[in-house]
Write an enzyme that holds these catalytic residues in place. Structure first.
Site, PDB file in Angstrom:
ATOM      1  N   LYS A 199     -16.390  26.448  41.761  1.00 51.44           N
ATOM      2  CA  LYS A 199     -16.659  25.081  42.248  1.00 51.44           C
ATOM      3  C   LYS A 199     -15.352  24.314  42.351  1.00 51.44           C
ATOM      4  CE  LYS A 199     -15.738  22.810  38.231  1.00 51.44           C
ATOM      5  NZ  LYS A 199     -14.507  22.084  38.050  1.00 51.44           N
ATOM      6  N   ASP A 240     -19.977  22.379  32.212  1.00 48.45           N
ATOM      7  CA  ASP A 240     -20.052  22.683  33.656  1.00 48.45           C
ATOM      8  C   ASP A 240     -21.083  23.762  33.976  1.00 48.45           C
ATOM      9  OD1 ASP A 240     -18.038  20.937  34.245  1.00 48.45           O
ATOM     10  OD2 ASP A 240     -16.477  22.453  34.544  1.00 48.45           O
TER      11      ASP A 240
HETATM   12  O1  C5P Z   1     -18.167  21.762  27.469  1.00 50.33           O
HETATM   13  P1  C5P Z   1     -16.898  22.522  27.580  1.00 50.33           P
HETATM   14  O2  C5P Z   1     -16.793  23.638  26.578  1.00 50.33           O
HETATM   15  O3  C5P Z   1     -16.570  22.971  28.951  1.00 50.33           O
HETATM   16  O4  C5P Z   1     -15.744  21.482  27.195  1.00 50.33           O
HETATM   17  C1  C5P Z   1     -14.451  21.884  26.839  1.00 50.33           C
HETATM   18  C2  C5P Z   1     -13.729  20.691  26.238  1.00 50.33           C
HETATM   19  O5  C5P Z   1     -13.438  19.722  27.243  1.00 50.33           O
HETATM   20  C3  C5P Z   1     -14.508  19.940  25.184  1.00 50.33           C
HETATM   21  O6  C5P Z   1     -14.325  20.521  23.916  1.00 50.33           O
HETATM   22  C4  C5P Z   1     -13.878  18.567  25.271  1.00 50.33           C
HETATM   23  O7  C5P Z   1     -12.626  18.556  24.592  1.00 50.33           O
HETATM   24  C5  C5P Z   1     -13.587  18.409  26.738  1.00 50.33           C
HETATM   25  N1  C5P Z   1     -14.681  17.729  27.475  1.00 50.33           N
HETATM   26  C6  C5P Z   1     -14.857  16.370  27.299  1.00 50.33           C
HETATM   27  N2  C5P Z   1     -15.873  15.755  27.973  1.00 50.33           N
HETATM   28  C7  C5P Z   1     -16.673  16.423  28.821  1.00 50.33           C
HETATM   29  C8  C5P Z   1     -16.480  17.809  29.011  1.00 50.33           C
HETATM   30  C9  C5P Z   1     -15.472  18.436  28.323  1.00 50.33           C
HETATM   31  O8  C5P Z   1     -14.135  15.709  26.552  1.00 50.33           O
HETATM   32  N3  C5P Z   1     -17.627  15.779  29.462  1.00 50.33           N
END
Ligand code: C5P
Length: 309
Positions: free
Chosen positions: A11, A138
């Protein structure tokens, strides 16, 4: 023994707006995510021994228990209640790793879709999106993909109708560079935390503004997305590979707009069609080569993880 093959597309973010901070420490976001025709391929085969195994053609990718494919498989099996279910999974990696293109999330989503079918579990798309949300922000988007508004952490989805135009992107990435998503969000908080919106009414006002934006219904060349990415302002100054990619893409006369995707370092230019994105690539070919950058011309894609016929 039956085998199922699933396509897992990447994406790009047509809009990534950081609204504020949530009680769970994540960022509250307002995004438009768009699937593109650059995809990994996963195959799933039943095994009789109840083991879950993963092999991948890219030695740079960890195939250990931290891989989202295995985490998704384990979560799906655990929730099914059938601990004897097993699968041998192979992953053909085409989406660059650590690139801001949701490659890992898409592989995880494809695993939920593939094993749901292989094991005959009968979960709905909404069930799979709920499971996906437990594994990554995501990942729910990647289940249905296409063109969607994504709110909350990224997991609250509002699908947009597909445009009828054959829009395309020229995607550029330095293969030597990856950006850590937690680092990018952490930097964003350090730099801009003082200006974050606070409270649900302020968040909802921004969501409403995005829902009503003229450029989203449908996405088309006559009114191209302005391509906002709030992480770009924190990643670009500290990542020379992003600066170079953006500079090259901005030099193309026919592109509709240019931005970084997700937390980077991939950057892309949007074009009215695949032919003009290929022409853009040809114009930049020598410069891309001399800078050691990789590039892909991809159409926008109307769906996410799909079982191949
Ligand atoms: O959810 P995911 O594992 O992809 O997120 C990775 C990191 O990105 C999280 O630990 C956080 O530090 C940051 N993040 C965030 N806010 C979001 C998505 C991700 O702060 N909405």
């Amino acid at each position: 023994m039956s085998t199922i093959t699933v396509t897992a597309p990447a994406k790009v973010n047509l809009h990534l707006e950081v609204l504020g901070l949530r009680a769970d420490g994540f960022h509250e976001l307002a995004m438009v995510m768009q699937s593109i025709d650059l995809a990994d391929r996963l195959t799933f085969s039943n095994t009789a021994d109840g083991r879950l195994s993963l092999s991948c053609d890219d030695p740079a990718l960890s195939i250990g228990e931290d891989n989202l494919v295995l985490r998704a498989a384990r979560l799906l099996r655990e929730r099914s209640g059938f601990q004897e279910l097993g699968a041998a999974i192979t992953l053909e990696k085409c989406i660059p790793i650590g690139a801001g293109l949701a490659g890992g999330s898409s592989d995880g989503a494809a695993t939920l879709v593939g094993l749901n079918a292989l094991w005959g579990l009968g979960h709905s798309c909404a069930d799979l999106e709920r499971l996906a949300a437990e594994l990554g922000s995501d990942m729910p988007f990647c289940v249905q993909g296409g063109s969607q508004l994504c709110f909350g952490r990224g997991e609250l989805l509002e699908p947009l109708s597909d445009g009828s135009e054959p829009l395309a992107v020229l995607l550029v990435k330095d293969p030597r560079v990856s950006v850590s998503t937690p680092w990018a969000y952490g930097r964003c908080r350090q730099r801009h935390g003082g200006d974050y919106l606070v409270g649900e009414p302020a968040f909802e006002q921004r969501r409403r503004a995005l829902r009503q934006a003229g450029w989203i219904r449908p996405i088309r060349a006559a009114q191209p997305p302005p391509l906002r990415n709030d992480l770009q302002s924190v990643v670009e100054p500290e990542t020379p590979a992003v600066q170079t990619a953006l500079q090259l893409l901005r030099s193309l006369p026919d592109s509709l707009s240019v931005a970084m995707s997700g937390s980077g370092p991939s950057c892309f230019a949007l074009f009215p069609d695949l032919t003009s994105s290929r022409q853009g690539y040809e114009r930049l070919r020598k410069d891309l080569e001399s800078e050691g950058l990789r590039a892909w011309c991809c159409s926008l894609r109307s769906g996410g993880a799909r079982i191949e016929a």
